[in-house]
Motif scaffolding. Structure first.
Motif, PDB file in Angstrom:
ATOM      1  N   LEU A  99      49.847 -24.269  34.439  1.00 40.54           N
ATOM      2  CA  LEU A  99      49.851 -25.722  34.474  1.00 40.54           C
ATOM      3  C   LEU A  99      48.774 -26.273  33.554  1.00 40.54           C
ATOM      4  O   LEU A  99      47.662 -25.742  33.495  1.00 40.54           O
ATOM      5  N   TYR A 112      54.096 -18.851  34.701  1.00 44.34           N
ATOM      6  CA  TYR A 112      53.858 -20.236  34.308  1.00 44.34           C
ATOM      7  C   TYR A 112      52.370 -20.534  34.400  1.00 44.34           C
ATOM      8  O   TYR A 112      51.624 -19.845  35.091  1.00 44.34           O
ATOM      9  N   ALA A 165      54.057 -27.858  32.704  1.00 52.63           N
ATOM     10  CA  ALA A 165      54.117 -26.421  33.002  1.00 52.63           C
ATOM     11  C   ALA A 165      54.655 -25.686  31.790  1.00 52.63           C
ATOM     12  O   ALA A 165      55.695 -26.049  31.252  1.00 52.63           O
TER      13      ALA A 165
END
Length: 156
Positions: free
Chosen positions: A100, A98, A117
């Protein structure tokens, strides 16, 4: 085409459109996230909120850090999926990563923070083991980041 053939085709087309509208797109997800869970307003100037966002992302390398545009984007954070598995027999673990994207925007006397995300998974084998596939976030990662940010801003 005869008039009867035309009306039958139009009827079938209308039925197909109606079914498509009712069922939705095959790629849509039922668990759309609640956007209020990943954004918040703070009664502070943009600079302290920006600094707190950087502090909340501590330990994650930054790819973009542009205070003028109000955008922070982290590099990909890789790990193993806690939800996807191939089962006991195959013993394969899905990879997950992931990053951000944090937006800090000054609006009148408040600062608006939005956290998004981007999550991708990769299968342990087969043709899917060579490419990342985007999945919809359930909002957990964003909510954890927002809580860290609120704790930092609350203690300052």
């Amino acid at each position: 085409m005869s008039h009867t053939g035309y009306s039958v085709s139009m009827t079938l087309l209308i039925i197909a459109l109606f079914i498509a509208i009712l069922t939705g797109c095959a790629t849509s997800n039922w668990g759309h996230r609640n956007m209020t869970a990943v954004s918040s307003y703070f009664d502070k100037d943009a600079k302290p909120v920006w600094d707190a966002a950087i502090q909340a992302a501590e330990g994650i390398p930054m790819e973009v850090k542009d205070m003028e545009k109000g955008i922070l984007r982290t590099h990909w954070v890789k790990g193993w999926s806690k939800t996807k598995t191939t089962g006991i027999l195959l013993e394969g673990q899905w990879q997950e990563r992931y990053r951000l994207i944090i937006r800090v925007t000054s609006e009148q006397s408040k600062t608006y923070v939005s956290i998004n995300a981007q999550i991708e998974t990769k299968a342990p084998g087969g043709s899917q083991a060579y490419r990342w596939t985007r999945v919809v976030s359930d909002g957990t990662i964003e909510q954890e980041f927002l809580e860290r940010l609120e704790n930092i801003l609350g203690s300052s």
